[in-house]
Every structure is written in C-alpha cells, then in structure tokens.
Design a protein around this motif. Structure first.
Motif, short mmCIF file in Angstrom:
data_model
loop_
_atom_site.label_atom_id
_atom_site.label_comp_id
_atom_site.label_asym_id
_atom_site.label_seq_id
_atom_site.Cartn_x
_atom_site.Cartn_y
_atom_site.Cartn_z
N UNK A 275 0.79 -0.96 -0.26
CA UNK A 275 -0.15 -0.12 -0.01
C UNK A 275 0.89 1.21 0.08
N UNK A 276 0.43 2.36 -0.41
CA UNK A 276 0.83 3.56 -0.51
C UNK A 276 0.02 4.77 0.24
N UNK A 277 0.75 5.50 0.71
CA UNK A 277 -0.23 6.76 1.35
C UNK A 277 -0.50 7.89 0.41
N UNK A 278 -1.83 8.34 0.31
CA UNK A 278 -1.80 9.37 -0.69
C UNK A 278 -2.53 10.54 0.29
N UNK A 279 -1.86 11.75 0.07
CA UNK A 279 -2.26 12.68 0.93
C UNK A 279 -4.05 13.09 0.56
N UNK A 280 -4.38 13.98 1.45
CA UNK A 280 -5.74 14.52 1.20
C UNK A 280 -5.53 15.58 0.47
N UNK B 67 6.94 19.39 -2.93
CA UNK B 67 7.63 20.76 -2.46
C UNK B 67 6.95 21.37 -1.03
N UNK B 68 5.94 20.86 -0.80
CA UNK B 68 5.25 21.37 0.37
C UNK B 68 5.49 20.67 1.67
N UNK B 69 5.59 19.33 1.81
CA UNK B 69 5.84 18.51 2.88
C UNK B 69 7.07 17.67 2.89
N UNK B 70 7.67 17.73 1.66
CA UNK B 70 9.09 16.81 1.62
C UNK B 70 8.93 15.58 1.68
N UNK B 71 7.68 15.02 1.58
CA UNK B 71 7.40 13.74 1.29
C UNK B 71 7.71 12.99 -0.08
N UNK B 72 8.43 11.81 0.00
CA UNK B 72 8.69 11.32 -1.51
C UNK B 72 7.55 11.15 -2.39
N UNK B 73 7.47 11.35 -3.56
CA UNK B 73 6.44 11.19 -4.51
C UNK B 73 6.39 9.77 -4.88
N UNK B 74 5.08 9.08 -5.13
CA UNK B 74 4.96 7.70 -5.94
C UNK B 74 4.05 7.81 -6.86
N UNK B 75 4.40 6.84 -7.78
CA UNK B 75 3.82 7.01 -9.24
C UNK B 75 2.65 6.10 -9.36
N UNK B 76 2.46 5.52 -10.66
CA UNK B 76 1.37 5.12 -10.98
C UNK B 76 0.98 3.60 -11.02
#
Length: 348
Positions: A21-26, A121-130
C-alpha cells in the motif's frame, strides 16, 4: 486525512516489486484525485528501481505514464470535473514561478518534481507513481485525455509520446521533411508514427529488418538495416533534416552527421554509457547540430495528446496484469516487447 491505496512497490535495489500500500495525501484546494485505469512501464522505471541511475529511497512506487478517471476535485479546481478522463506524465510539480515555468517548460524548472522518486515541495514527502489504484495531483500537472483515443494505448504517450513529439516540433518537422528514426522500440515506433502524421518522409535506421513490416505500417517509407549493409548510411549523405536517435547504444556519430542536410539536427533521446565522439568539422560543415531532448512541459504535452487524437496516433502495447510486472521488466531489458507494456490497474 490521508488514505492508503494498493500499489506495487520497489522495496530494495534489484529486488522484485511487491504488492503493498502507499499513502496518498488529502486533497489540497488545487488537487484532483484520479482512479487509475492504466499505468505504463517505461524503461526509466527499471533503471530507477534498480538504482542504475543512482540511489533511491525505498520503498517507492514507480510509474509516470498514468491514465484514469477523476473521482474528486479540490475546492479551487477549475480545469477538471468528476468523471473526466485525466492523465499524469513525468512531472507532478515545479516552482511555477521561474522563467521556464512561465514559458510552459516546467520540465526545465530547477525545482521540477518527478512523479516518482521526487520530493513534494510542500511537505518533503517522497512522491510515488502510477503502479497504484489512485493518485492525487495538482490540476496544473494533469492532462486532459481525449475520449476518442484508446486509453490503454494512449498511456505510453505521457512519456514516450512527449519525448518524441517535442524534438520533432522543436526542430521544425513538417510536411515534406525528411526524418530518420534510429531504433524502433518503445520510443522509436511512436516517433515514426508522429513524424509520419506530421507529413514527413520517414526512414528507420535499425540493425535488422525484423520490424520492417511494422515500421512501414506505422508510416515509414524507407528502411536501413545496418547489419545487412554496414555501408548503407553512405548512400544517404546529406539527406535528412532531422535524425531522432532513440537508442542507448554507442554509435559512430560521424557516420550519422554526414547524412544530415545543412542546418540539420541529430537529436539524442537515448543515454549510452560511453561518451560519444564528434569532430568539430562534422558540425561546422553545413552548420549542423548534435543535440539532445528529454520530455516537454505540460502545455506541449497537452498539444501532443490533442495532435494524437486528431491523427489517431497511439502506442502499440501489450496489456498485462499487475502480477506480471516483474516478468515485464525482464522482457523490456531483453527487448522482448512490441512495443510498450501497460498495466491494467484493476488488477493491482
């Protein structure tokens, strides 16, 4: 409130991808939530997760060719509505203020944020893709996907499409141009289709004739098989306006520069590990250019999608289930795909 959604992740360098699973922001006010239908496999995904381009932070979800339906929009969203089909390519953010962003060239922004293996850019969390069932992205970095196009076959255009469209447009390919495409794999076959749709006369330069029938079906009018005739390029001296080189193998640049017309350009899309050698004379004579290109900005990517809808251009794909991703990676490395793998996200 964040949400956890199913995804396939790279958990260690060289290790098989695993379901998790991956966490997606609100949603932020300018965000849209996309329920992913299809995610393409790009060779750069493989280079990244195997740390062939440098270390990454694990676990990480690859994938920057993404198409799905909008299921939720933020309070300030104006470009998209729920139910629309939307896409996400190689970028999910940039500074939005520099000269490049203001020109619509977010890909050249020093603060451009990759769809995966980047930092928010806003919270510094790693980006996760598709390789996932959902993604959340600012509407500024989402693309409208024309309903006339097959969404699965359109998915690779979010990377392979813009990567080849941008140099064709930048170096002025139009009706009557003579274009050579070196290599006809995941990038090359799209380049052939796009150049032909622009009205160019297209020559494929390949090692063999194994894909010639496909190439001519995609719009190529000429074919050069170098293993069959190692001297063949000499017969095309001063012929091409643009050469799109999609391969990452080392080549003799001098041979190719000789086939360019005055003011012609050879554009490198591949990344060979060895340095390329070129003499100043091969550039000065005829004022020729040896140059490179990567992707394009959001505006140009939308232009590419609209062009493809107008001309019926999509990628040639093999649709796979999520549990076939690891096998697909090995097949990509072995050049055993015609011509791009696309994951059916319903199977994640």
């Amino acid at each position: 409130m964040t949400t956890n959604v199913a995804a396939y992740q790279a958990v260690a360098s060289g290790a098989p991808l695993e379901k998790g699973t991956v966490e997606r922001r609100d949603l932020r006010p300018d965000d849209i939530r996309i329920e992913i239908e299809f995610a393409g496999i790009c060779h750069s995904d493989i280079h990244t997760v195997r740390e062939e381009w440098g270390p990454i932070e694990f676990p990480m979800v690859p994938g920057h060719e993404i198409i799905g339906r909008v299921t939720e929009v933020g309070s300030e969203v104006r470009k998209f509505t729920v139910g629309e089909r939307a896409g996400v390519g190689c970028l999910v953010d940039s500074c939005r203020e520099c000269e490049w962003c203001l020109k619509g060239e977010e890909n050249n922004c020093p603060q451009a944020v990759g769809t995966y293996n980047g930092k928010d850019r806003f919270d510094g969390r790693p980006t996760d893709g598709g390789y996932s069932t959902e993604i959340i992205v600012s509407e500024a970095f989402a693309l409208h996907i024309p309903e006339s196009l097959d969404p699965a076959a359109t998915t690779p255009l979010l990377c392979a499409g813009i990567t080849t469209y941008s140099p064709l447009r930048t170096w002025g390919v139009t009706e009557g141009s003579k274009v050579a495409v070196v290599g006809m794999g995941g990038l090359g076959h799209v380049a052939v289709k796009l150049a032909a749709a622009m009205g160019a006369e297209v020559t494929v330069i390949s090692q063999t004739r194994s894909k010639e029938e496909d190439g001519r079906r995609f719009g190529a009018t000429n074919w050069i098989a170098r293993k069959e005739d190692p001297e063949a390029l000499k017969e095309h001296k001063g012929e091409f306006d643009v050469i799109i080189n999609t391969v990452s193998a080392h080549i003799d640049v001098q041979e190719f520069m000789a086939t360019l017309r005055p003011h012609g350009a050879m554009v490198l899309l591949g990344l060979p590990t060895e340095a390329l050698e070129v003499s100043a004379g091969s550039l000065i004579g005829g004022r020729k250019s040896l140059t490179g290109s990567n992707i394009g900005g959001i505006r140009e990517t939308q232009e590419m999608l609209d062009f493809c809808a107008e001309h019926g251009v999509t990628a040639e794909i093999e649709l796979i289930k999520a549990d076939e991703i690891n096998d697909a990676y090995d097949r990509v490395v072995g050049s055993d795909v015609r011509y791009r793998f696309v994951i059916d996200a319903k199977t994640i």
